[in-house]
Design a protein around this motif. Structure first.
Motif, PDB file in Angstrom:
ATOM      1  N   TYR A   1       0.849  -1.192   0.000  1.00 35.02           N
ATOM      2  CA  TYR A   1       0.000   0.000   0.000  1.00 35.02           C
ATOM      3  C   TYR A   1       0.880   1.236   0.000  1.00 35.02           C
ATOM      4  O   TYR A   1       2.082   1.175   0.252  1.00 35.02           O
ATOM      5  N   HIS A   2       0.283   2.371  -0.300  1.00 33.66           N
ATOM      6  CA  HIS A   2       0.990   3.638  -0.228  1.00 33.66           C
ATOM      7  C   HIS A   2       0.116   4.644   0.516  1.00 33.66           C
ATOM      8  O   HIS A   2      -1.099   4.470   0.631  1.00 33.66           O
TER       9      HIS A   2
ATOM     10  N   ILE B   1      -4.689   5.621   3.515  1.00 32.02           N
ATOM     11  CA  ILE B   1      -4.107   4.375   3.018  1.00 32.02           C
ATOM     12  C   ILE B   1      -4.801   3.970   1.727  1.00 32.02           C
ATOM     13  O   ILE B   1      -6.038   3.882   1.673  1.00 32.02           O
ATOM     14  N   GLU B   2      -4.010   3.719   0.692  1.00 33.81           N
ATOM     15  CA  GLU B   2      -4.527   3.208  -0.565  1.00 33.81           C
ATOM     16  C   GLU B   2      -3.714   1.977  -0.959  1.00 33.81           C
ATOM     17  O   GLU B   2      -2.483   2.024  -1.004  1.00 33.81           O
ATOM     18  N   MET B   3      -4.404   0.889  -1.257  1.00 37.57           N
ATOM     19  CA  MET B   3      -3.738  -0.352  -1.610  1.00 37.57           C
ATOM     20  C   MET B   3      -3.139  -0.243  -3.008  1.00 37.57           C
ATOM     21  O   MET B   3      -3.705   0.403  -3.899  1.00 37.57           O
ATOM     22  N   ASP B   4      -1.990  -0.881  -3.207  1.00 40.70           N
ATOM     23  CA  ASP B   4      -1.362  -0.884  -4.527  1.00 40.70           C
ATOM     24  C   ASP B   4      -2.204  -1.649  -5.545  1.00 40.70           C
ATOM     25  O   ASP B   4      -2.258  -1.274  -6.715  1.00 40.70           O
TER      26      ASP B   4
ATOM     27  N   ASN C   1      -9.112  -1.781  -2.686  1.00 38.08           N
ATOM     28  CA  ASN C   1      -9.663  -0.622  -1.982  1.00 38.08           C
ATOM     29  C   ASN C   1     -11.173  -0.715  -1.811  1.00 38.08           C
ATOM     30  O   ASN C   1     -11.738  -0.068  -0.921  1.00 38.08           O
TER      31      ASN C   1
END
Length: 244
Positions: free
Chosen positions: A158-159, A165-168, A173
């Motif tokens: 994630y970033h 938080i946003e999943m790669d 998401n």
């Protein structure tokens, strides 16, 4: 208030202590058997020699030494592997708008390739309603709307964007997780009281964030002038562009 600590690695002292204690106990036990065997051999050599007993004691001493060393090496390698994986895949990440708790579960092989399986919990502060100690006062309890991912570690990257938080993997998401309303965190990160105080401070910091400003659309001057010209022209106005 000083700088707020935001990342906690898993503490692995208990694994080192347990492996060290197991190695000492096994080493002491096997050494004692080997010493007893050597004493029996010594008294048989300088007393009434019995070749059969001497041979048996020699074999027993060799087996105890070999098995003790083997067990100690297995325990050492196993503890080192657990410590390395726990310290890497078990952590607590506190961001501006959410908390991430990652927990190492197990390792397995798929088509000859080693895979790390772990659990990832994402807890947005806006959905977090309770932070405190559990009944045993050794674990931390969080209550709220919590997303739980149980996947291969390669899919759980994630970033952080704007403190959120946003999943790669973009599809994670909106799906690929289960929701729970309570989460217990063990003593992997030290004293539970300290972690609770840090989480409460982070929640307070989030609550004090100013609300986002509403976007105000402003027209360019040329657009305004064109609208004014359009309103001043008569409805029946027409013209012809023909030159003779």
């Amino acid at each position: 208030m000083g700088a707020l600590r935001s990342f906690f690695h898993c503490r692995t002292e208990k694994y080192r202590y347990r492996s060290r204690a197991a190695i000492i106990c096994i080493g002491a036990f096997c050494t004692e058997i080997a010493l007893i065997s050597f004493f029996v051999m010594f008294f048989n050599i300088f007393g009434a020699p019995d070749r059969e007993i001497i041979l048996q004691m020699l074999i027993l001493a060799a087996i105890s030494i070999f098995s003790g060393l083997s067990l100690c090496l297995i325990i050492y390698e196993g503890a080192r592997t657990i410590i390395r994986r726990k310290s890497r895949y078990t952590y607590l990440d506190i961001q501006l708008k959410a908390v991430v708790f990652s927990h190492y579960s197990k390792a397995f092989r798929v088509l000859g390739r080693k895979r790390i399986y772990r659990e990832l919990f994402v807890i947005p502060f806006k959905e977090l309603s309770y932070i405190g100690l559990y009944r045993d006062e050794k674990r931390i309890q969080l209550k709220g709307k919590i997303r739980c991912y149980c996947l291969d570690s390669d899919n759980l990257g994630y970033h952080v964007r704007g403190g959120d938080i946003e999943m790669d993997r973009w599809w994670l998401n909106s799906g690929g997780f289960t929701e729970t309303d309570s989460l217990l965190i063990d003593e992997s990160f030290g004293k539970a009281e300290k972690i609770v105080s840090v989480l409460n401070a982070a929640k307070k910091r989030f609550d004090e964030l100013p609300p986002p400003k509403a976007y105000e659309f402003k027209e360019a001057e040329i657009v305004k002038r064109r609208k004014m010209m359009k309103r001043t022209l008569p409805d029946s106005f027409d013209f012809s562009r023909s030159w003779k």
